[in-house]
Design a protein around this motif. Sequence first.
Motif, short mmCIF file in Angstrom:
data_model
loop_
_atom_site.label_atom_id
_atom_site.label_comp_id
_atom_site.label_asym_id
_atom_site.label_seq_id
_atom_site.Cartn_x
_atom_site.Cartn_y
_atom_site.Cartn_z
N PRO A 5 -18.04 40.56 18.73
CA PRO A 5 -17.09 39.62 18.11
C PRO A 5 -17.39 38.17 18.49
O PRO A 5 -17.78 37.87 19.62
N LEU A 6 -17.20 37.30 17.53
CA LEU A 6 -17.26 35.86 17.75
C LEU A 6 -15.87 35.28 17.60
O LEU A 6 -15.13 35.64 16.67
N TYR A 39 -14.02 35.44 12.10
CA TYR A 39 -13.87 35.24 13.54
C TYR A 39 -12.71 36.10 14.07
O TYR A 39 -11.71 36.31 13.38
N HIS A 40 -12.86 36.56 15.31
CA HIS A 40 -11.93 37.54 15.86
C HIS A 40 -10.64 36.91 16.37
O HIS A 40 -9.56 37.43 16.15
N ARG A 41 -10.76 35.79 17.10
CA ARG A 41 -9.57 35.12 17.64
C ARG A 41 -9.78 33.61 17.60
O ARG A 41 -10.91 33.13 17.52
N TYR A 42 -8.68 32.89 17.67
CA TYR A 42 -8.70 31.42 17.58
C TYR A 42 -7.82 30.91 18.71
O TYR A 42 -6.60 31.08 18.70
N VAL A 71 -4.33 37.48 9.97
CA VAL A 71 -4.77 38.60 10.82
C VAL A 71 -5.48 38.15 12.09
O VAL A 71 -5.54 38.90 13.06
N ILE A 72 -6.05 36.97 12.10
CA ILE A 72 -6.82 36.52 13.26
C ILE A 72 -5.89 36.41 14.47
O ILE A 72 -4.74 35.99 14.35
N PRO A 101 3.71 39.47 15.52
CA PRO A 101 3.39 40.61 16.40
C PRO A 101 1.95 41.06 16.24
O PRO A 101 1.36 41.02 15.16
N GLY A 102 1.37 41.47 17.40
CA GLY A 102 0.01 41.99 17.40
C GLY A 102 -1.07 40.94 17.30
O GLY A 102 -2.25 41.29 17.17
N ARG A 103 -0.70 39.65 17.44
CA ARG A 103 -1.71 38.60 17.20
C ARG A 103 -1.78 37.54 18.30
O ARG A 103 -2.64 36.66 18.22
N ILE A 104 -0.93 37.61 19.32
CA ILE A 104 -0.82 36.49 20.26
C ILE A 104 -1.49 36.81 21.60
O ILE A 104 -1.19 37.82 22.24
#
Length: 374
Positions: A5-6, A39-42, A71-72, A101-104
């Motif tokens: 993942p990037l 991208y996976h996360r920001y 979704v990121i 939810p599920g994203r933080i």
Amino acid sequence: MSPTPLSILDLSPVPAGGTVTDALRNTVDLARRAEQSGYHRYWLAEHHLAAGVASSAPAVLIGQVAAATSVIRVGSGAVQVGHRTALSVVEEFGTLAALYPGRIDLGLGRSGQRRVEAAREIPAPTAPPVEAQVVDGLLIPPPFSYARVLASPRFALSSNLLHQPGAQPPPFAEQVADVLALLRGDYTDADGLDAHAVPGEGSDVQVWLLGSSGGESAQLAGALGLPFAANYHVSPSSVLDAVAAYRAAFQPSDAFAEPYVVVSADVVVAETDDAARRLAAPYGPWVRSIRSGDGAIPFPSPEQAAALPWTDDDRELVADRVDTQFVGSAATVVDQLRTLQDVTTADELLVTTITHAHADRVTSYELLAKEWNH
């Protein structure tokens, strides 16, 4: 086999001639495009009193980015808990997790404690110089001394403004323990009184520790079975020590059965190597502004950077950061990032890109994602 993942670390840079409003709107736009590119996360950084960086309130920005995307994962890289209480952090991020939810992600850093410790430290004896080394193709430069930054009057001013008068931040390990207890819902004080964070308790916030060395943050992340982010882009000299210390200390937890490491890198990608080098040219003067103790300046254009005075002392001041920035075409930079991943055994890479023009920054991330996933 899916690619590693990037992810993205964003400082919300303010361009020379631009405004804070420009920077913040650019962050939201970049996040949307990052999600589209896979991208996976920001993550949003936390910086204070810097004219060239607008990410001083990561929780606020996280809410804006999460609202603009779907979704990121979105998080902090990192909240400096030495400036905060554990409860205030848990309530803020619990609020975000309830809305998204599920994203933080809640990344925690110890810079706040480090500021107080630095003010009390006795200068260490001058150590013998350390030579740069290349480990399986990855440059590990000599360590940078922060003595000049720590001695800056502006460093003292920043510390004073970030803390209540007379306040002393608790030890980092204690604050992390309090954050985790409040999230789990089993916090009690020394007298046995319980406290419950609302929002926060029972939320699905994912807690990370960030670190630049093999010291407390890396060891604590391992001991607690938390994921860990190591900073090659800030402290390239100690990234291998940080990763090794984390893996050596790791104990399985309910959250992670095995160690999980993200490693950061500074990156500029363009259509050609020459074009990328031109876009990256202002990076040295920008880093110089930070390391001189004055705080990050608005990011110059290549033309503005070329007109700035530049000395051998300036080059030496920023050499480790400039020499470890990955700059070039997408193919060139992907090769460099593969080396970083292999040498550090990273499970994920966190890239940060700053250019004067927002369009160039967007293009850099898009070209990189396309080549990485090719």
